[in-house]
Write a protein that holds these residues in place. Structure first.
Motif, PDB file in Angstrom:
ATOM      1  N   SER A  55     -24.933 -68.893 -49.885  1.00 46.06           N
ATOM      2  CA  SER A  55     -26.201 -68.365 -49.372  1.00 46.06           C
ATOM      3  C   SER A  55     -27.347 -69.370 -49.499  1.00 46.06           C
ATOM      4  O   SER A  55     -28.355 -69.242 -48.810  1.00 46.06           O
ATOM      5  CB  SER A  55     -26.568 -67.056 -50.082  1.00 46.06           C
ATOM      6  N   ALA A  56     -27.188 -70.379 -50.341  1.00 43.50           N
ATOM      7  CA  ALA A  56     -28.216 -71.408 -50.479  1.00 43.50           C
ATOM      8  C   ALA A  56     -28.194 -72.401 -49.329  1.00 43.50           C
ATOM      9  O   ALA A  56     -29.160 -73.128 -49.110  1.00 43.50           O
ATOM     10  CB  ALA A  56     -28.037 -72.149 -51.806  1.00 43.50           C
ATOM     11  N   VAL A  57     -27.113 -72.438 -48.579  1.00 42.52           N
ATOM     12  CA  VAL A  57     -26.973 -73.368 -47.457  1.00 42.52           C
ATOM     13  C   VAL A  57     -27.858 -72.903 -46.305  1.00 42.52           C
ATOM     14  O   VAL A  57     -27.848 -71.736 -45.936  1.00 42.52           O
ATOM     15  CB  VAL A  57     -25.493 -73.458 -47.007  1.00 42.52           C
ATOM     16  N   GLY A  58     -28.613 -73.851 -45.748  1.00 39.76           N
ATOM     17  CA  GLY A  58     -29.516 -73.510 -44.659  1.00 39.76           C
ATOM     18  C   GLY A  58     -28.982 -73.832 -43.280  1.00 39.76           C
ATOM     19  O   GLY A  58     -29.473 -73.316 -42.286  1.00 39.76           O
ATOM     20  N   GLY A  59     -27.982 -74.700 -43.196  1.00 34.48           N
ATOM     21  CA  GLY A  59     -27.448 -75.060 -41.890  1.00 34.48           C
ATOM     22  C   GLY A  59     -26.405 -76.141 -41.976  1.00 34.48           C
ATOM     23  O   GLY A  59     -26.077 -76.637 -43.055  1.00 34.48           O
ATOM     24  N   GLN A  60     -25.888 -76.541 -40.817  1.00 37.04           N
ATOM     25  CA  GLN A  60     -24.795 -77.511 -40.748  1.00 37.04           C
ATOM     26  C   GLN A  60     -25.165 -78.887 -41.285  1.00 37.04           C
ATOM     27  O   GLN A  60     -24.303 -79.628 -41.727  1.00 37.04           O
ATOM     28  CB  GLN A  60     -24.311 -77.656 -39.311  1.00 37.04           C
ATOM     29  N   GLY A  61     -26.446 -79.225 -41.279  1.00 35.94           N
ATOM     30  CA  GLY A  61     -26.870 -80.538 -41.763  1.00 35.94           C
ATOM     31  C   GLY A  61     -26.939 -80.641 -43.267  1.00 35.94           C
ATOM     32  O   GLY A  61     -27.091 -81.732 -43.811  1.00 35.94           O
ATOM     33  N   ASP A  62     -26.818 -79.521 -43.967  1.00 31.93           N
ATOM     34  CA  ASP A  62     -26.849 -79.539 -45.426  1.00 31.93           C
ATOM     35  C   ASP A  62     -25.524 -80.059 -45.978  1.00 31.93           C
ATOM     36  O   ASP A  62     -24.526 -80.155 -45.262  1.00 31.93           O
ATOM     37  CB  ASP A  62     -27.097 -78.134 -45.976  1.00 31.93           C
ATOM     38  N   LEU A  63     -25.521 -80.371 -47.258  1.00 35.09           N
ATOM     39  CA  LEU A  63     -24.318 -80.773 -47.976  1.00 35.09           C
ATOM     40  C   LEU A  63     -24.276 -79.969 -49.265  1.00 35.09           C
ATOM     41  O   LEU A  63     -25.277 -79.896 -49.991  1.00 35.09           O
ATOM     42  CB  LEU A  63     -24.350 -82.271 -48.293  1.00 35.09           C
ATOM     43  N   LEU A  64     -23.142 -79.366 -49.548  1.00 32.10           N
ATOM     44  CA  LEU A  64     -22.944 -78.608 -50.778  1.00 32.10           C
ATOM     45  C   LEU A  64     -22.030 -79.423 -51.684  1.00 32.10           C
ATOM     46  O   LEU A  64     -20.922 -79.790 -51.281  1.00 32.10           O
ATOM     47  CB  LEU A  64     -22.328 -77.242 -50.455  1.00 32.10           C
ATOM     48  N   VAL A  65     -22.491 -79.731 -52.893  1.00 33.12           N
ATOM     49  CA  VAL A  65     -21.743 -80.567 -53.834  1.00 33.12           C
ATOM     50  C   VAL A  65     -21.347 -79.724 -55.043  1.00 33.12           C
ATOM     51  O   VAL A  65     -22.192 -79.079 -55.661  1.00 33.12           O
ATOM     52  CB  VAL A  65     -22.574 -81.787 -54.292  1.00 33.12           C
ATOM     53  N   LEU A  66     -20.057 -79.752 -55.367  1.00 32.96           N
ATOM     54  CA  LEU A  66     -19.523 -78.982 -56.491  1.00 32.96           C
ATOM     55  C   LEU A  66     -18.693 -79.877 -57.380  1.00 32.96           C
ATOM     56  O   LEU A  66     -17.980 -80.753 -56.903  1.00 32.96           O
ATOM     57  CB  LEU A  66     -18.621 -77.856 -55.973  1.00 32.96           C
ATOM     58  N   GLY A  67     -18.746 -79.622 -58.675  1.00 32.84           N
ATOM     59  CA  GLY A  67     -17.867 -80.306 -59.604  1.00 32.84           C
ATOM     60  C   GLY A  67     -16.546 -79.574 -59.684  1.00 32.84           C
ATOM     61  O   GLY A  67     -16.465 -78.376 -59.395  1.00 32.84           O
ATOM     62  N   THR A  68     -15.513 -80.301 -60.050  1.00 31.73           N
ATOM     63  CA  THR A  68     -14.213 -79.671 -60.245  1.00 31.73           C
ATOM     64  C   THR A  68     -13.865 -79.720 -61.724  1.00 31.73           C
ATOM     65  O   THR A  68     -14.361 -80.574 -62.458  1.00 31.73           O
ATOM     66  CB  THR A  68     -13.102 -80.381 -59.444  1.00 31.73           C
ATOM     67  N   ALA A  69     -13.038 -78.797 -62.137  1.00 38.51           N
ATOM     68  CA  ALA A  69     -12.596 -78.765 -63.529  1.00 38.51           C
ATOM     69  C   ALA A  69     -11.589 -79.875 -63.766  1.00 38.51           C
ATOM     70  O   ALA A  69     -10.869 -80.280 -62.858  1.00 38.51           O
ATOM     71  CB  ALA A  69     -11.967 -77.415 -63.847  1.00 38.51           C
ATOM     72  N   ARG A  70     -11.555 -80.329 -65.001  1.00 41.47           N
ATOM     73  CA  ARG A  70     -10.536 -81.311 -65.362  1.00 41.47           C
ATOM     74  C   ARG A  70      -9.192 -80.611 -65.428  1.00 41.47           C
ATOM     75  O   ARG A  70      -9.126 -79.429 -65.738  1.00 41.47           O
ATOM     76  CB  ARG A  70     -10.854 -81.934 -66.716  1.00 41.47           C
ATOM     77  N   PRO A  71      -8.125 -81.323 -65.159  1.00 43.42           N
ATOM     78  CA  PRO A  71      -6.803 -80.705 -65.270  1.00 43.42           C
ATOM     79  C   PRO A  71      -6.627 -80.076 -66.651  1.00 43.42           C
ATOM     80  O   PRO A  71      -7.015 -80.646 -67.659  1.00 43.42           O
ATOM     81  CB  PRO A  71      -5.840 -81.887 -65.076  1.00 43.42           C
ATOM     82  N   ALA A 120     -21.548 -72.991 -44.207  1.00 48.66           N
ATOM     83  CA  ALA A 120     -21.832 -73.461 -42.844  1.00 48.66           C
ATOM     84  C   ALA A 120     -22.138 -74.956 -42.828  1.00 48.66           C
ATOM     85  O   ALA A 120     -22.768 -75.449 -41.900  1.00 48.66           O
ATOM     86  CB  ALA A 120     -23.008 -72.677 -42.274  1.00 48.66           C
ATOM     87  N   CYS A 121     -21.709 -75.660 -43.873  1.00 47.94           N
ATOM     88  CA  CYS A 121     -21.963 -77.095 -43.953  1.00 47.94           C
ATOM     89  C   CYS A 121     -20.764 -77.768 -44.625  1.00 47.94           C
ATOM     90  O   CYS A 121     -19.831 -77.106 -45.068  1.00 47.94           O
ATOM     91  CB  CYS A 121     -23.237 -77.378 -44.747  1.00 47.94           C
ATOM     92  N   ARG A 122     -20.841 -79.068 -44.721  1.00 44.24           N
ATOM     93  CA  ARG A 122     -19.802 -79.837 -45.407  1.00 44.24           C
ATOM     94  C   ARG A 122     -19.859 -79.538 -46.908  1.00 44.24           C
ATOM     95  O   ARG A 122     -20.936 -79.434 -47.487  1.00 44.24           O
ATOM     96  CB  ARG A 122     -20.043 -81.325 -45.162  1.00 44.24           C
ATOM     97  N   VAL A 123     -18.688 -79.391 -47.527  1.00 43.54           N
ATOM     98  CA  VAL A 123     -18.589 -79.153 -48.975  1.00 43.54           C
ATOM     99  C   VAL A 123     -17.898 -80.364 -49.587  1.00 43.54           C
ATOM    100  O   VAL A 123     -16.804 -80.739 -49.183  1.00 43.54           O
ATOM    101  CB  VAL A 123     -17.794 -77.864 -49.281  1.00 43.54           C
ATOM    102  N   LEU A 124     -18.553 -80.967 -50.559  1.00 42.87           N
ATOM    103  CA  LEU A 124     -18.023 -82.138 -51.249  1.00 42.87           C
ATOM    104  C   LEU A 124     -17.701 -81.735 -52.678  1.00 42.87           C
ATOM    105  O   LEU A 124     -18.574 -81.253 -53.401  1.00 42.87           O
ATOM    106  CB  LEU A 124     -19.058 -83.262 -51.233  1.00 42.87           C
TER     107      LEU A 124
END
Length: 165
Positions: A95-111, A131-135
């Motif tokens: 819901s924080a994403v405003g549009g396709q030009g945004d980028l959402l960045v998330l950390g991943t857990a360690r194995p 609605a945007c790229r997720v990294l």
């Protein structure tokens, strides 16, 4: 904020989210984007009778602490609009994403550090619904350096003004 490119980063207090913050600051700087760090909170049975305002304040402190630990404070060269949201992490970040030009960045857990029954559920939800790229930022040398510093009390490798311009 319509028409403004944003880089949204989820912050949950984990070392993975600190690595994501580092990457998000780099991405926002290179794009000339607004940085939107998001901390999500929801009452659980373990919270007992804690007032909601206290839980919300703790989430806001999580954002401030992440910037302090990673950069020694908020980067002066970026516009930063922190958000604290009550809810589940996946839907709140989407819901924080405003549009396709945004980028959402998330950390991943360690194995070996995934929550039982919920491996990657936030990232999976975000990839399916944003609605945007997720990294996703995987564990790296940066993460190991941050973990060593956090355990040993040594200065964090990023706090020395690596992003001052």
């Amino acid at each position: 904020m319509t028409g403004t490119t944003r880089v949204i980063v989820g912050l949950d207090g984990s070392l993975g989210s600190l690595a994501a913050l580092y990457r998000a600051v780099t991405e926002a700087g290179s794009r000339g984007a607004v940085l939107v760090p998001v901390a999500v909170w929801a009452p659980t049975g373990a919270d007992g009778l804690r007032p909601y305002s206290e839980l919300e304040h703790a989430a806001r402190r999580r954002i401030d602490t992440a910037f302090e630990q990673t950069f020694g404070g908020y980067p002066a060269h970026l516009v930063v609009h922190p958000r604290v949201v009550r809810g589940e992490p996946g839907p709140a970040l989407v819901s924080a994403v405003g549009g396709q030009g945004d980028l959402l960045v998330l950390g991943t857990a360690r194995p070996g550090r995934l929550l039982p029954g919920r491996p990657g559920s936030t990232a999976r939800h975000c990839r399916a619904h944003a609605a945007c790229r997720v990294l996703t930022v995987s564990p790296s040398d940066l993460l190991r350096s941050l973990e060593y510093a956090a355990r040993s009390g040594a200065p964090l490798p990023l706090a020395a003004g690596a992003h001052a311009r």
